[in-house]
Design an enzyme around this catalytic site. Structure first.
Site, short mmCIF file in Angstrom:
data_model
loop_
_atom_site.label_atom_id
_atom_site.label_comp_id
_atom_site.label_asym_id
_atom_site.label_seq_id
_atom_site.Cartn_x
_atom_site.Cartn_y
_atom_site.Cartn_z
N LYS A 134 36.42 35.87 48.48
CA LYS A 134 37.68 35.97 47.72
C LYS A 134 37.50 35.96 46.20
O LYS A 134 38.31 35.41 45.47
CB LYS A 134 38.63 34.82 48.12
CG LYS A 134 39.04 34.86 49.56
CD LYS A 134 39.92 33.69 49.93
CE LYS A 134 39.10 32.43 50.12
NZ LYS A 134 39.83 31.36 50.81
N ASP A 170 40.61 25.79 55.62
CA ASP A 170 42.08 25.87 55.63
C ASP A 170 42.65 26.25 57.00
O ASP A 170 43.73 25.80 57.37
CB ASP A 170 42.60 26.82 54.53
CG ASP A 170 41.94 28.18 54.54
OD1 ASP A 170 40.96 28.39 55.27
OD2 ASP A 170 42.42 29.07 53.80
C1 BGC Z 1 37.00 32.41 53.83
C2 BGC Z 1 37.47 31.47 54.91
C3 BGC Z 1 38.94 31.13 54.68
C4 BGC Z 1 39.77 32.40 54.53
C5 BGC Z 1 41.24 32.12 54.27
C6 BGC Z 1 37.92 33.61 53.71
O1 BGC Z 1 37.54 34.41 52.64
O2 BGC Z 1 35.69 32.85 54.12
O3 BGC Z 1 36.70 30.29 54.96
O4 BGC Z 1 39.41 30.38 55.77
O5 BGC Z 1 39.25 33.17 53.47
O6 BGC Z 1 41.46 31.40 53.11
#
Ligand code: BGC
Length: 422
Positions: A134, A170
């Site tokens: 992200k 999360d």
């Molecule tokens: C992460 C996860 C997370 C998800 C939602 C992803 O980019 O790798 O760990 O649960 O985003 O936030």
């Protein structure tokens, strides 16, 4: 969708056995709560543009107080910098929260920490980061225990009395928050800036874990990295120019970080074919990530006769003279990108549920949170439609429930579970 489900099951089994797989299947070292967990907890939530700190009182019997919360904006230099400034900022924010809420030294503080990235855990109160997703890229954290990093920063600020009792992804927080009052809940899903899911797995099936084989444990699938998917030329382009080519393949089709960019790439493709805007692009449309996922929402919700909202949006992107036909085409591009994202998510949900219960013999609640699921027009309906196509009438045994801000509350519940287990 059936092919995807089959491949998903293969990847899940490989991941659970510790074999190479695009699904990491990370054990969370916590099971579903009983609903009787009680006490006051502070919850921390890190994973998007804000860091949140919450104070929650769990009352037992599935109820909790409305949390008191504070949000702290994470500046770009913090999410692309190094570990010390980031964890120092988190500790500062916690300290400001404790001061504002007048939580003095007399109160012992147990915290639950929601950390929305893939991490390898060996217990409920520690975990090392596997990789950033992200758009986060903080040096010196991969492979390190994030609880230890935060603890060090808290100690430095004189907050040694704070104890981080639990660490959770999360998705795990969201599932646990819903499970607190809903015994049918066995899946947690996030479809926001990133996407991922977790579910309750039998310990006997988590073959990579040694130890007792009775009972169950929540497993963080990290489904964003699933890679057995047919890619279009647009997916390939997006991937090639992303931070981490080859990784997070499903996330790049589904999540809010990428939906707008995918739509932009398709629009650019249509301009190249002279199918819209007379074949003329604009600097606004040429700039990567400039067509935001909110614009996809806006386009999909524009029901006016002349698509006026889109007209002004295109104008702001440097296309002042779009025709109604152009705008109709852009609108359907946005709807298609969004519908595909929903169908891929729907198939993934179907795969997770049939892994636990192949014949859908019982009811399942899927706790879902995230801006894409909540805000993109028809997104949740398209998931429901996909599930109906897959399961027919039996789709009625699956209930998707929006569980807003569940991850913070979930972390508090996990902290309570952890504290009671001592
Ligand atoms: C992460 C996860 C997370 C998800 C939602 C992803 O980019 O790798 O760990 O649960 O985003 O936030």
């Amino acid at each position: 969708m059936w092919k995807m489900i089959k491949d998903f099951h293969i990847e899940m089994s490989r991941g659970l056995a510790g074999r190479p797989s695009s699904l990491k299947m990370l054990p969370a070292y916590v099971d579903r709560p009983t609903g009787r967990e009680k006490g006051k907890f502070i919850a921390l939530d890190l994973g998007g543009t804000n860091f949140r700190v919450l104070d929650i009182c769990l009352k037992g019997s599935g109820a909790s107080s409305k949390p008191r919360a504070m949000k702290f904006v994470l500046k770009k230099k913090l999410v692309k910098g190094s570990a010390d400034p980031l964890f120092g900022f988190l500790a500062d924010s916690i300290s400001r929260f404790l001061r504002k809420e007048k939580i003095g030294p007399a109160r012992a503080i147990d915290m639950g920490f929601t950390f929305s990235f893939p991490m390898k855990q060996k217990g409920v109160a520690s975990g090392s980061l596997v990789l950033w997703t992200k758009g986060f890229n903080v040096r010196g954290v991969i492979g390190k225990d994030v609880v230890a990093l935060l603890k060090k920063a808290l100690d430095k600020k004189g907050l040694g009395r704070v104890r981080i009792a639990a660490l959770a992804n999360d998705t795990v927080g969201t599932m646990v928050a819903r499970s607190y009052s809903d015994p049918h809940c066995d899946v947690g899903v996030i479809i926001g800036t990133g996407t991922n899911a977790c579910y309750a797995e039998k310990l006997a099936n988590i073959r990579k874990l040694n130890g007792p084989k009775m009972g169950s444990m929540i497993v963080n699938i990290e489904w964003g990295n699933f890679n057995k998917l047919e890619k279009t030329s647009y997916d390939k382009k997006l991937d090639a120019s992303s931070d981490r080519p080859g990784e997070q393949v499903l996330e790049k089709m589904v999540s809010g970080m990428y939906i707008g960019e995918l739509a932009r790439l398709v629009i650019k493709g249509l301009i190249g074919k002279k199918a819209i805007f007379n074949g003329t692009s604009s600097p606004g449309l040429e700039k990567a990530y400039n067509f935001r996922t909110e614009y996809v929402s806006e386009a999909a919700s524009d029901r006016s006769h002349n698509l006026g909202k889109m007209k002004s949006r295109l104008k702001s992107l440097g296309i002042p003279n779009s025709t109604l036909e152009d705008r109709r085409t852009v609108k359907s591009v946005c709807e298609m990108v969004s519908a595909r994202a929903a169908r891929v998510s729907g198939a993934a949900v179907a795969a997770v549920i049939t892994k636990m219960d192949p014949t859908l013999s019982k009811m399942h609640t899927v706790a879902v949170d995230g801006s894409v699921y909540e805000k993109l027009p028809r997104f949740s309906k398209n998931i429901a439609k996909a599930l109906q196509e897959i399961f027919g009438r039996k789709a009625g045994r699956i209930r998707l429930v929006l569980t807003k801000d569940g991850s913070g509350k979930g972390a508090a519940i996990i902290a309570a579970v952890a504290a009671s287990g001592e």
